[in-house]
Design a protein around this motif. Sequence first.
Motif, PDB file in Angstrom:
ATOM      1  N   LYS A  70       0.851  -1.185   0.000  1.00 45.34           N
ATOM      2  CA  LYS A  70       0.000   0.000   0.000  1.00 45.34           C
ATOM      3  C   LYS A  70       0.887   1.235   0.000  1.00 45.34           C
ATOM      4  CE  LYS A  70      -4.091  -1.936   2.292  1.00 45.34           C
ATOM      5  NZ  LYS A  70      -5.020  -1.804   3.459  1.00 45.34           N
ATOM      6  N   ILE A  71       0.639   2.120  -0.979  1.00 43.41           N
ATOM      7  CA  ILE A  71       1.393   3.369  -1.088  1.00 43.41           C
ATOM      8  C   ILE A  71       0.628   4.461  -0.364  1.00 43.41           C
ATOM      9  CG2 ILE A  71       2.517   5.000  -2.651  1.00 43.41           C
ATOM     10  CD1 ILE A  71       3.608   2.187  -2.846  1.00 43.41           C
ATOM     11  N   LYS A  72       1.319   5.236   0.475  1.00 44.70           N
ATOM     12  CA  LYS A  72       0.644   6.243   1.286  1.00 44.70           C
ATOM     13  C   LYS A  72       0.166   7.413   0.432  1.00 44.70           C
ATOM     14  CE  LYS A  72       1.249   9.136   5.392  1.00 44.70           C
ATOM     15  NZ  LYS A  72       2.161   9.531   6.500  1.00 44.70           N
ATOM     16  N   GLN A  73       1.037   7.899  -0.488  1.00 45.93           N
ATOM     17  CA  GLN A  73       0.694   9.062  -1.295  1.00 45.93           C
ATOM     18  C   GLN A  73       0.176   8.637  -2.668  1.00 45.93           C
ATOM     19  OE1 GLN A  73       3.776   8.173  -0.305  1.00 45.93           O
ATOM     20  NE2 GLN A  73       4.940   9.917   0.481  1.00 45.93           N
ATOM     21  N   GLU A  74      -0.810   9.385  -3.165  1.00 47.85           N
ATOM     22  CA  GLU A  74      -1.315   9.119  -4.516  1.00 47.85           C
ATOM     23  C   GLU A  74      -0.390   9.726  -5.568  1.00 47.85           C
ATOM     24  OE1 GLU A  74      -5.289  10.442  -4.894  1.00 47.85           O
ATOM     25  OE2 GLU A  74      -6.106   9.040  -3.414  1.00 47.85           O
ATOM     26  N   LYS A  75       0.213  10.870  -5.232  1.00 47.02           N
ATOM     27  CA  LYS A  75       1.143  11.521  -6.152  1.00 47.02           C
ATOM     28  C   LYS A  75       2.495  11.648  -5.468  1.00 47.02           C
ATOM     29  CE  LYS A  75      -2.370  14.209  -8.621  1.00 47.02           C
ATOM     30  NZ  LYS A  75      -2.796  15.565  -9.049  1.00 47.02           N
ATOM     31  N   LEU A  76       3.538  11.308  -6.205  1.00 47.61           N
ATOM     32  CA  LEU A  76       4.887  11.363  -5.658  1.00 47.61           C
ATOM     33  C   LEU A  76       5.731  12.353  -6.429  1.00 47.61           C
ATOM     34  CD1 LEU A  76       5.662   7.576  -5.034  1.00 47.61           C
ATOM     35  CD2 LEU A  76       5.196   9.328  -3.330  1.00 47.61           C
ATOM     36  N   SER A  77       6.484  13.163  -5.688  1.00 48.23           N
ATOM     37  CA  SER A  77       7.413  14.105  -6.297  1.00 48.23           C
ATOM     38  C   SER A  77       8.801  13.478  -6.340  1.00 48.23           C
ATOM     39  CB  SER A  77       7.443  15.404  -5.492  1.00 48.23           C
ATOM     40  OG  SER A  77       8.524  16.217  -5.912  1.00 48.23           O
ATOM     41  N   PRO A  78       9.568  13.713  -7.406  1.00 47.09           N
ATOM     42  CA  PRO A  78      10.926  13.159  -7.473  1.00 47.09           C
ATOM     43  C   PRO A  78      11.817  13.608  -6.323  1.00 47.09           C
ATOM     44  CG  PRO A  78      10.229  13.973  -9.622  1.00 47.09           C
ATOM     45  CD  PRO A  78       9.195  14.426  -8.642  1.00 47.09           C
ATOM     46  N   SER A  79      11.455  14.707  -5.671  1.00 48.48           N
ATOM     47  CA  SER A  79      12.259  15.197  -4.558  1.00 48.48           C
ATOM     48  C   SER A  79      11.670  14.820  -3.195  1.00 48.48           C
ATOM     49  CB  SER A  79      12.401  16.719  -4.647  1.00 48.48           C
ATOM     50  OG  SER A  79      11.117  17.336  -4.606  1.00 48.48           O
ATOM     51  N   GLY A  80      10.576  14.066  -3.198  1.00 49.03           N
ATOM     52  CA  GLY A  80       9.907  13.712  -1.944  1.00 49.03           C
ATOM     53  C   GLY A  80      10.317  12.344  -1.433  1.00 49.03           C
ATOM     54  N   ASP A  81       9.539  11.828  -0.478  1.00 53.49           N
ATOM     55  CA  ASP A  81       9.783  10.510   0.123  1.00 53.49           C
ATOM     56  C   ASP A  81       8.697   9.536  -0.306  1.00 53.49           C
ATOM     57  OD1 ASP A  81      12.002  11.447   1.447  1.00 53.49           O
ATOM     58  OD2 ASP A  81      10.924  11.887   3.313  1.00 53.49           O
ATOM     59  N   LEU A  82       9.122   8.321  -0.557  1.00 56.17           N
ATOM     60  CA  LEU A  82       8.182   7.238  -0.843  1.00 56.17           C
ATOM     61  C   LEU A  82       7.860   6.521   0.463  1.00 56.17           C
ATOM     62  CD1 LEU A  82       6.682   5.101  -2.539  1.00 56.17           C
ATOM     63  CD2 LEU A  82       8.876   3.966  -2.865  1.00 56.17           C
ATOM     64  N   GLU A  83       6.595   6.528   0.854  1.00 56.52           N
ATOM     65  CA  GLU A  83       6.163   5.849   2.072  1.00 56.52           C
ATOM     66  C   GLU A  83       5.182   4.743   1.693  1.00 56.52           C
ATOM     67  OE1 GLU A  83       5.373   8.248   5.613  1.00 56.52           O
ATOM     68  OE2 GLU A  83       5.842  10.028   4.410  1.00 56.52           O
ATOM     69  N   ALA A  84       5.464   3.531   2.164  1.00 58.05           N
ATOM     70  CA  ALA A  84       4.635   2.378   1.803  1.00 58.05           C
ATOM     71  C   ALA A  84       4.639   1.365   2.940  1.00 58.05           C
ATOM     72  CB  ALA A  84       5.152   1.730   0.521  1.00 58.05           C
ATOM     73  N   THR A  85       3.630   0.484   2.926  1.00 60.59           N
ATOM     74  CA  THR A  85       3.544  -0.627   3.872  1.00 60.59           C
ATOM     75  C   THR A  85       3.363  -1.926   3.098  1.00 60.59           C
ATOM     76  OG1 THR A  85       1.145  -0.383   4.117  1.00 60.59           O
ATOM     77  CG2 THR A  85       2.546   0.814   5.685  1.00 60.59           C
ATOM     78  N   CYS A  86       3.768  -3.030   3.723  1.00 57.74           N
ATOM     79  CA  CYS A  86       3.634  -4.346   3.087  1.00 57.74           C
ATOM     80  C   CYS A  86       3.346  -5.387   4.160  1.00 57.74           C
ATOM     81  CB  CYS A  86       4.920  -4.713   2.340  1.00 57.74           C
ATOM     82  SG  CYS A  86       4.882  -6.374   1.594  1.00 57.74           S
ATOM     83  N   HIS A  87       2.455  -6.317   3.842  1.00 57.55           N
ATOM     84  CA  HIS A  87       2.258  -7.460   4.728  1.00 57.55           C
ATOM     85  C   HIS A  87       2.232  -8.735   3.897  1.00 57.55           C
ATOM     86  CE1 HIS A  87      -2.002  -8.298   3.812  1.00 57.55           C
ATOM     87  NE2 HIS A  87      -2.154  -7.002   3.732  1.00 57.55           N
ATOM     88  N   SER A  88       2.817  -9.785   4.447  1.00 60.00           N
ATOM     89  CA  SER A  88       2.952 -11.046   3.731  1.00 60.00           C
ATOM     90  C   SER A  88       1.653 -11.836   3.773  1.00 60.00           C
ATOM     91  CB  SER A  88       4.065 -11.880   4.371  1.00 60.00           C
ATOM     92  OG  SER A  88       3.643 -12.347   5.649  1.00 60.00           O
ATOM     93  N   GLY A  89       1.641 -12.934   3.035  1.00 62.77           N
ATOM     94  CA  GLY A  89       0.547 -13.886   3.136  1.00 62.77           C
ATOM     95  C   GLY A  89       0.770 -14.789   4.341  1.00 62.77           C
ATOM     96  N   PRO A  90      -0.280 -15.459   4.840  1.00 58.69           N
ATOM     97  CA  PRO A  90      -0.122 -16.350   5.989  1.00 58.69           C
ATOM     98  C   PRO A  90       0.791 -17.533   5.651  1.00 58.69           C
ATOM     99  CG  PRO A  90      -2.435 -15.831   5.581  1.00 58.69           C
ATOM    100  CD  PRO A  90      -1.681 -15.363   4.390  1.00 58.69           C
ATOM    101  N   ALA A  91       1.625 -17.920   6.622  1.00 59.97           N
ATOM    102  CA  ALA A  91       2.543 -19.041   6.425  1.00 59.97           C
ATOM    103  C   ALA A  91       3.065 -19.496   7.789  1.00 59.97           C
ATOM    104  CB  ALA A  91       3.696 -18.646   5.522  1.00 59.97           C
ATOM    105  N   TYR A  92       3.822 -20.592   7.773  1.00 59.78           N
ATOM    106  CA  TYR A  92       4.527 -21.043   8.978  1.00 59.78           C
ATOM    107  C   TYR A  92       5.918 -21.513   8.572  1.00 59.78           C
ATOM    108  CZ  TYR A  92       6.113 -23.678  12.987  1.00 59.78           C
ATOM    109  OH  TYR A  92       6.872 -24.139  14.040  1.00 59.78           O
ATOM    110  N   PRO A  93       6.970 -20.943   9.179  1.00 59.99           N
ATOM    111  CA  PRO A  93       6.927 -19.798  10.103  1.00 59.99           C
ATOM    112  C   PRO A  93       6.594 -18.512   9.347  1.00 59.99           C
ATOM    113  CG  PRO A  93       9.184 -20.323   9.545  1.00 59.99           C
ATOM    114  CD  PRO A  93       8.351 -21.390   8.916  1.00 59.99           C
TER     115      PRO A  93
END
Length: 294
Positions: free
Chosen positions: A142-165
């Motif tokens: 998931k990307i936090k910002q809809e529009k990104l500037s080349p001079s800005g920061d990219l903020e994102a989150t990620c979660h995996s699929g269920p597994a063991y471990p």
Amino acid sequence: MYLRVVKWLLLLSFGISVSSMSEVWVEFRAPRFVVHGHSATLRCNHNVDPETLYKVVFFKNSQRIMQYVRGRDPPYEFYNITGADINLIKVSPTSITLDRMDFSAAGTYACEIALEIPLYSKASKIHEINVIVRQKHRPKIKIKQEKLSPSGDLEATCHSGPAYPAPHLTWLINNVKVDERLTIPHGTMNVHRHHHGMPLAITNSSLKFPLSGLQIYPNHTVDITCLSTIPSYPTVGEGYADVQNQTVTVNLVRLEPSPTQLPVKIISDNTNNSCKMSFTSFYIMLLLVAQVLP
């Protein structure tokens, strides 16, 4: 005299054999990770002449699971092992195959070889086997910002699929691994899903990556990849036991600065004179109406 010669020859033979024992090596080979319900072949590799080899023993958690003794009838002896079945068809003096491995089959394994003349034995190093449940889904970004500037920061989150471990997450920008100092791990979390009684878990992570200085693709895009793996690094000769990934392409736009004051409309002289004449005509009309009315 004859007995003395025989004894001397035996001692000489024993001494020569012992002096060469330092060159004997034993290596236990098996996968580090096995998918639940699958099979694994365990091998006890060595450099001893098969005619000299007397005994081979396989261990799990320091307990015997199989023993081969040359010259015995039958030569194989099997012991109880929890969480797996020994495949009797594929057994050999230096290998066994475990079928239908359950979670209780995970543990530490090793093997040992023995010689009869001279009496000598040597064990391998301990090898750990893990039983895993693979991911059925790709990780989600998931990307936090809809529009990104080349001079800005990219903020994102990620979660995996269920597994063991729970899988390990790695971020990549334009196929280059991101410095872990720019990532924030949020740990693992059990989900309401089980596989044969084993609870599955997901892993969460976030990223804050400065885009300034990054070489942008010609079409002004950036590829963000979340790599979800078991284990955290590939093993030599095996790679990852399980790997999933998702890549999102983000378009970069040049954001215009917000205005510091309200816009002012410029009126030309002709327009201004026209407005003045209209106002004068309207004023004269009002005076005439006032005189007519009583």
